[in-house]
Structures are given as structure tokens and as C-alpha cells.
Design a protein around this motif. Sequence first.
Motif, PDB file in Angstrom:
ATOM      1  N   LEU A 131       0.818  -1.225   0.000  1.00 42.49           N
ATOM      2  CA  LEU A 131       0.000   0.000   0.000  1.00 42.49           C
ATOM      3  C   LEU A 131       0.848   1.270   0.000  1.00 42.49           C
ATOM      4  CD1 LEU A 131      -2.888  -0.964   2.468  1.00 42.49           C
ATOM      5  CD2 LEU A 131      -3.100  -0.540   0.021  1.00 42.49           C
ATOM      6  N   ARG A 132       2.165   1.116   0.250  1.00 38.59           N
ATOM      7  CA  ARG A 132       3.033   2.290   0.158  1.00 38.59           C
ATOM      8  C   ARG A 132       3.320   2.659  -1.290  1.00 38.59           C
ATOM      9  NH1 ARG A 132       7.846   0.936   4.479  1.00 38.59           N
ATOM     10  NH2 ARG A 132       6.544   1.061   6.355  1.00 38.59           N
ATOM     11  N   ARG A 133       3.093   1.703  -2.201  1.00 39.79           N
ATOM     12  CA  ARG A 133       3.431   1.947  -3.612  1.00 39.79           C
ATOM     13  C   ARG A 133       2.428   2.890  -4.265  1.00 39.79           C
ATOM     14  NH1 ARG A 133       2.475  -2.764  -6.085  1.00 39.79           N
ATOM     15  NH2 ARG A 133       3.301  -1.810  -7.963  1.00 39.79           N
ATOM     16  N   SER A 134       2.950   3.716  -5.142  1.00 39.11           N
ATOM     17  CA  SER A 134       2.085   4.761  -5.689  1.00 39.11           C
ATOM     18  C   SER A 134       0.897   4.246  -6.507  1.00 39.11           C
ATOM     19  CB  SER A 134       2.898   5.787  -6.468  1.00 39.11           C
ATOM     20  OG  SER A 134       3.367   5.214  -7.651  1.00 39.11           O
ATOM     21  N   PRO A 135       1.002   3.114  -7.252  1.00 42.91           N
ATOM     22  CA  PRO A 135      -0.211   2.690  -7.973  1.00 42.91           C
ATOM     23  C   PRO A 135      -1.365   2.401  -7.011  1.00 42.91           C
ATOM     24  CG  PRO A 135       1.702   1.423  -8.712  1.00 42.91           C
ATOM     25  CD  PRO A 135       2.149   2.235  -7.548  1.00 42.91           C
ATOM     26  N   LEU A 136      -1.062   1.744  -5.894  1.00 50.64           N
ATOM     27  CA  LEU A 136      -2.126   1.435  -4.938  1.00 50.64           C
ATOM     28  C   LEU A 136      -2.610   2.686  -4.215  1.00 50.64           C
ATOM     29  CD1 LEU A 136      -0.919  -2.026  -3.759  1.00 50.64           C
ATOM     30  CD2 LEU A 136      -3.204  -1.468  -4.530  1.00 50.64           C
ATOM     31  N   GLN A 137      -1.674   3.584  -3.949  1.00 52.22           N
ATOM     32  CA  GLN A 137      -2.091   4.832  -3.302  1.00 52.22           C
ATOM     33  C   GLN A 137      -3.036   5.598  -4.228  1.00 52.22           C
ATOM     34  OE1 GLN A 137       0.962   7.011  -1.247  1.00 52.22           O
ATOM     35  NE2 GLN A 137       1.073   5.327   0.202  1.00 52.22           N
ATOM     36  N   LYS A 138      -2.694   5.615  -5.504  1.00 50.43           N
ATOM     37  CA  LYS A 138      -3.578   6.297  -6.469  1.00 50.43           C
ATOM     38  C   LYS A 138      -4.965   5.670  -6.451  1.00 50.43           C
ATOM     39  CE  LYS A 138      -0.342   7.967  -9.916  1.00 50.43           C
ATOM     40  NZ  LYS A 138       0.680   7.065 -10.482  1.00 50.43           N
ATOM     41  N   ASN A 139      -5.006   4.331  -6.398  1.00 56.18           N
ATOM     42  CA  ASN A 139      -6.301   3.643  -6.394  1.00 56.18           C
ATOM     43  C   ASN A 139      -7.149   4.015  -5.181  1.00 56.18           C
ATOM     44  OD1 ASN A 139      -5.431   2.404  -8.675  1.00 56.18           O
ATOM     45  ND2 ASN A 139      -5.151   0.377  -7.764  1.00 56.18           N
ATOM     46  N   LEU A 140      -6.501   4.062  -4.019  1.00 61.23           N
ATOM     47  CA  LEU A 140      -7.285   4.368  -2.816  1.00 61.23           C
ATOM     48  C   LEU A 140      -7.685   5.838  -2.777  1.00 61.23           C
ATOM     49  CD1 LEU A 140      -5.770   2.137   0.003  1.00 61.23           C
ATOM     50  CD2 LEU A 140      -7.635   1.682  -1.567  1.00 61.23           C
ATOM     51  N   PHE A 141      -6.850   6.708  -3.353  1.00 62.57           N
ATOM     52  CA  PHE A 141      -7.253   8.121  -3.440  1.00 62.57           C
ATOM     53  C   PHE A 141      -8.458   8.257  -4.367  1.00 62.57           C
ATOM     54  CE2 PHE A 141      -2.571   9.342  -2.662  1.00 62.57           C
ATOM     55  CZ  PHE A 141      -2.765   9.255  -1.295  1.00 62.57           C
ATOM     56  N   LEU A 142      -8.410   7.498  -5.468  1.00 63.79           N
ATOM     57  CA  LEU A 142      -9.536   7.529  -6.411  1.00 63.79           C
ATOM     58  C   LEU A 142     -10.815   7.091  -5.699  1.00 63.79           C
ATOM     59  CD1 LEU A 142     -10.719   7.656  -9.337  1.00 63.79           C
ATOM     60  CD2 LEU A 142     -10.051   5.264  -9.584  1.00 63.79           C
ATOM     61  N   ARG A 143     -10.688   6.019  -4.946  1.00 59.82           N
ATOM     62  CA  ARG A 143     -11.849   5.513  -4.202  1.00 59.82           C
ATOM     63  C   ARG A 143     -12.394   6.566  -3.248  1.00 59.82           C
ATOM     64  NH1 ARG A 143     -13.368  -0.077  -2.641  1.00 59.82           N
ATOM     65  NH2 ARG A 143     -14.841   0.189  -0.957  1.00 59.82           N
ATOM     66  N   HIS A 144     -11.482   7.187  -2.523  1.00 57.85           N
ATOM     67  CA  HIS A 144     -11.876   8.238  -1.585  1.00 57.85           C
ATOM     68  C   HIS A 144     -12.599   9.373  -2.320  1.00 57.85           C
ATOM     69  CE1 HIS A 144     -11.546  11.515   1.296  1.00 57.85           C
ATOM     70  NE2 HIS A 144     -10.944  12.206   0.356  1.00 57.85           N
ATOM     71  N   LYS A 145     -12.001   9.786  -3.419  1.00 54.82           N
ATOM     72  CA  LYS A 145     -12.563  10.908  -4.165  1.00 54.82           C
ATOM     73  C   LYS A 145     -13.972  10.573  -4.662  1.00 54.82           C
ATOM     74  CE  LYS A 145     -11.217  14.455  -7.281  1.00 54.82           C
ATOM     75  NZ  LYS A 145     -10.740  14.738  -8.612  1.00 54.82           N
ATOM     76  N   MET A 146     -14.133   9.345  -5.133  1.00 60.67           N
ATOM     77  CA  MET A 146     -15.444   8.947  -5.641  1.00 60.67           C
ATOM     78  C   MET A 146     -16.471   8.883  -4.510  1.00 60.67           C
ATOM     79  SD  MET A 146     -14.369   6.218  -8.575  1.00 60.67           S
ATOM     80  CE  MET A 146     -16.043   5.963  -9.164  1.00 60.67           C
ATOM     81  N   ALA A 147     -16.033   8.390  -3.348  1.00 62.77           N
ATOM     82  CA  ALA A 147     -16.951   8.323  -2.204  1.00 62.77           C
ATOM     83  C   ALA A 147     -17.402   9.731  -1.823  1.00 62.77           C
ATOM     84  CB  ALA A 147     -16.270   7.630  -1.027  1.00 62.77           C
ATOM     85  N   GLN A 148     -16.461  10.666  -1.807  1.00 61.54           N
ATOM     86  CA  GLN A 148     -16.810  12.048  -1.453  1.00 61.54           C
ATOM     87  C   GLN A 148     -17.796  12.624  -2.457  1.00 61.54           C
ATOM     88  OE1 GLN A 148     -15.853  13.086   1.528  1.00 61.54           O
ATOM     89  NE2 GLN A 148     -14.892  11.072   1.508  1.00 61.54           N
ATOM     90  N   GLU A 149     -17.515  12.330  -3.728  1.00 61.41           N
ATOM     91  CA  GLU A 149     -18.351  12.872  -4.807  1.00 61.41           C
ATOM     92  C   GLU A 149     -19.774  12.296  -4.725  1.00 61.41           C
ATOM     93  OE1 GLU A 149     -18.650  15.681  -7.119  1.00 61.41           O
ATOM     94  OE2 GLU A 149     -16.545  15.177  -6.777  1.00 61.41           O
ATOM     95  N   VAL A 150     -19.867  11.005  -4.416  1.00 59.88           N
ATOM     96  CA  VAL A 150     -21.185  10.364  -4.259  1.00 59.88           C
ATOM     97  C   VAL A 150     -21.940  11.043  -3.117  1.00 59.88           C
ATOM     98  CG1 VAL A 150     -22.295   8.258  -3.402  1.00 59.88           C
ATOM     99  CG2 VAL A 150     -20.590   8.121  -5.223  1.00 59.88           C
ATOM    100  N   ARG A 151     -21.244  11.239  -2.005  1.00 56.41           N
ATOM    101  CA  ARG A 151     -21.908  11.861  -0.848  1.00 56.41           C
ATOM    102  C   ARG A 151     -22.329  13.286  -1.174  1.00 56.41           C
ATOM    103  NH1 ARG A 151     -18.329   8.578   2.726  1.00 56.41           N
ATOM    104  NH2 ARG A 151     -19.812   7.193   3.773  1.00 56.41           N
ATOM    105  N   ARG A 152     -21.462  14.016  -1.865  1.00 53.35           N
ATOM    106  CA  ARG A 152     -21.778  15.408  -2.213  1.00 53.35           C
ATOM    107  C   ARG A 152     -23.044  15.451  -3.084  1.00 53.35           C
ATOM    108  NH1 ARG A 152     -17.073  17.966  -2.340  1.00 53.35           N
ATOM    109  NH2 ARG A 152     -16.294  16.583  -3.964  1.00 53.35           N
TER     110      ARG A 152
END
Length: 580
Positions: A131-152
Motif C-alpha cells: 500500500l506504500r506503492r504509488s499505484p495502490l495509493q492512487k487507487n485508494l485516493f480515487l476511491r476516496h474521491k469517488m466516495a466524497q463525490e457520491v456523498r456530495r
Amino acid sequence: MYRTYTCGELNIEHIGENVILSGWVQKSRDLGGMTFLDLRDRYGITQLIFNMEIRPDLCEQARKLGREYVIRVQGLVVERSNKNLKIPTGEIEIETSNLEVLSSSDLPPFTIEEKTDGGEELRMKYRYLDLRRSPLQKNLFLRHKMAQEVRRFLDGKDFIEIETPYLIKSTPEGARDFVVPSRMNQGQFYALPQSPQTFKQLLMISGYDRYFQLVRCFRDEDLRADRQPEFTQIDCEMSFVEQEDILNMFEGMIKQLFRNVKEIKLADSFPRMPYDEAMRDYGTDKPDLRFGMKLKEITSLVQGKGFRVFDQSEYIGGINASSCAGYSRKQLDQLTEFVTQPQIGAKGLVYLKINEDGSFKSSVDKFFKEQDFYQWKEALEAKDGDLLLFLAGSRRNTLFAMSELRLEMGKRLDLKKNVFTPLWVVDFPLLEWDEDNSRFTAMHHPFTSAKAEDMKWLDSDPGRVRANAYDLVINGVEIGGGSIRIHVKEEQEQMFRHLGFTDEEAEAQFGFLMNAFKYGAPPHGGIAFGFDRLVALFGGSESIRDYIAFPKNNSGRDVMIDSPSAISEEQLKELGLRVR
Ligand code: ASP
């Protein structure tokens, strides 16, 4: 102070500043007089430089650092002579004046960089390192961003997020439940929810009108790349709505996600395709509309000509692989192998090559005349140079195999373009015949309402009744599904009877819902989206695992914490699972 900046934000404008950074040592390069070190955190990588002539002590210290040590450094931002324009910090480096080790590290079991040498299982075991690797970090950031957008989005539309319980009751409908023994009620079990379906309906009866929840759901099913035993849904329900209200609302949500997260503008209105049409033209209820190559049924055209395989088949269908008449023996053999593998299950593949000069070459030359082939060519709207591929068998199995063959050809011909093609599949059948148990089961779930105009067939021809049910499909992936619900007690009772429940069984399992219907239930409906799949689709991958922080492997195991695991005799006794 641990840091004045992150490792991802220093650039040419900070030259001359004295800064403090903290992070992980990604790698170091020792060039004799100089040591270079890449310092990493979730924001990026900053290059540190240690000069043997200026600070031999620091240089010595830096050389001793192993990969993944956590350090704090202080230093001056200077311009790099050798710039790396691929990263935002690539024009500067830090002339280090102070270094402190905050935490040492064992040699990591694989390299923690963009590309890693670690195998799947090893990386799962050390997921926190992966999870320290940037591809996985990008994936989890994407997930976070989408969750925020759904809630918004949903908050903006007056939906309220309400949590529903995780310890609920097991029911025989749907997939297999995960169960949890109850210590206080020995011999009895909770089940983990496959979805909050009945609770969200109760919330409508309670008058909440618009509900949503980003919620974990649990299904004890065999796993695949796009399935995990626990997964997340965007679960929604609305009162006083008809099917179109729901489709329009959630089209809006999906469009906003694409716009704000991917900067992609989707079509104003998503097409709606009846289930029957999807099955007829694509052989599946989740058609990938990125390319055409529709299926054509030719059963009546080809039967009665003496070819036994066709004559004995319920359904014969074909696709037109445009401009593929030049396919070699080997390529055709590969396709035959593809359709006859057990997961696809076809008995064989019949082909018709329409050569560039208009002549025909087929695997069934013996049985058919040129005149027949002209008819096939016409039926599949083929031109010279095309290759027609046919499968035959029972309707159900052959449609499935045809749809897989179509997808395979789409892949081989590179037709799955980098676009997004959303589609509502509507008018699903209410019931589906369960071969194994010789009874009808609810295709969506038992709370789905039937189309009023089809109710007349409920007794005489149940398979013909269509439901107010819909799925959202994007690029051949089922992203969401829902229905308008039954909200009248008697109708719900009738539905359970049709599904083979005795009144007692229905009462025991779902009495609470039918009881609630007695106290003023508003008409309501809803939908749930597979959040992991949606994120994977946005991220461009088929595997949802890459978008879940701590997923399970293919055997449903978490190899990091080593679960599931045995529990002690003591615990078993306490739960009443062992006779004392
Ligand atoms: N609860 C359903 C599911 O999980 C979705 C819905 O009907 O809202 O598939």
C-alpha cells in the motif's frame, strides 16, 4: 517539527529555502563523492543530496540508511543540474544539513516502487508495504474521491445517510449468508447482511423519503476477480417515485462522477434497452456497447437441410467478424478451443468465410449449398471478406456462449475502445426458473414489483411477467441494479406464495416487513451500485482487489492477518458450539 513541506510539493520556486522533510528512504545511490537519496511519502518523492566534501559525517550516515528507513532531514532547496521533468519535484533537490533516523526498517520483502518484483501472495501478506506503492495509493485516493463525490451529490439531492445493522437475520433467498453465532442466545445465529434491502424499505415506511448508505455487504459466494466476500455498495432508496424518476436521478449521479472525477462528459441521457432485446442482440443482460457485432438468430434458416447438429438445436445464432475471412486454420482452431472450454460450454464452432472474391468456405460445406450460404450472408449483413461464426445448442447456453465469443472477438479485433458506454437494461423478467430446485425464484429479489400490465400472466405463465427492475451497465460491467418495490401487504404475500413460500415461512422470515406495510407504506423504489466495481471501472482495471485496502485472496483468506482461523475451545464452549 517533523516537516515544513511534504515530499511532493517543493519546486523551483522554493530554491534558497531551508526546509524540513520526513519520509521513507526509497533508494540511495552512492557516487563516491556524493550520495543521492530518494525520500518518499504519499505526496511524492524528493531527492536529497549529501556531499562528502562538505559534510562527510552526514554522507557516512546517509550511506548506512537502508530502504524504508523513516528519516527526518533538514536542508536547503537547490536547483538540480540534472533535472527530471517527469516528477513535480524533479527540478530541485535538498542539500542536506541534518539527518535523523526516526525508525529503522528490515529489508522489505519486495521493492516498494511504481513497479515491484513481489509476487501476488507475498504482496498480500505484506499488504501494508504494498500500500506504500504509488499505484495502490492512487487507487485508494480515487476511491476516496469517488466516495466524497457520491456523498456530495446525494446530500445535494436531500438524501440522508443512515446506518443499518450488520448483525441481522439469515434468509434462504439470494446468495449464501455469512453467519455469526450468538453467545447470549445459544444455538442461534445472526447473519451478516447481503444488502440492507429490507431496512431501507422500512426507512421509507418511517418517512425518510430519500436514503443512502455507503455500506459493506457480505456474500458467501465463490470468488472471482470482480467479487469479494465483503464489498461496498452505494445503497439508495426513494419514496413516491416511478422507475423513470430513479433512472434519471442516478444517471445524474453517474454523470457527475464522470465529470468531476474523470473529466468525461457522458451522453445527456443513457439509452434504455429492454432485457429481451439485450438477450436477443448480445446474448447477455449486460451488453458491452463499445462495439456492435450483434448476434443474429438463424435457426429457421438453417434447419431441415440435413445437418444434424443444427437440426437438433433449439437455437442457432451467429456473429459477423468483419474483414476476418483471412483467418488461418490456427486462428479458427483457437476460437473453437475458446468456445468449447468448460466455462463457455459450446459443443463446437461452425464458420463461414466469405472470401474477397465472393466465394464461400465453410466448416459445413458438405451439408449446405452455395444458395444457403448466400442466405446466411444476407441474414448477417455480411460483405465479401467477412467471417461468420455460428454456435448451436439450447437457447440459454448458446446465447451465453455467443456473448462470450462476441466479447472475445471484440478483444481480438481491438474494438473495446477507450470510451464509456452506459446503458440501462430495463424490463427484466420478474421470475427465473431454477433448474436445480424446479421452481421459480425472484430474478432480482422478492420485494420487486411486477409490471401492472403483466400481472395477468402471474398464474398462467409466470416466466412471462416483467418486473419494474433495472440494471445500470457500463462497458459490459453490471454497475448497479434495483427495482420499484411492492408496498402492499397482500401483494407481498402473493409474491411469496409464487416463490414457493408457505404463509408460515413468509411470516417467519419477512413478517416484520409485511407487518410494517400495514401502517402506511409509501410507494418506493431504489437501487444499489457496486462501489468497488465502479471504482475499478474508473481506474481502468477489472480487479476490484486493487481498489480495496485490505482484500481477501481467491480462497477468501486474508493472508496478512491469517483469517479465517480456528478459535479456542473456550470460545466454542462459550458460544454453545461444543457440548460441554
Ligand atoms: N438490494 C439490491 C441488491 O443488493 C439492490 C436494490 O434492489 O436496491 O442487489
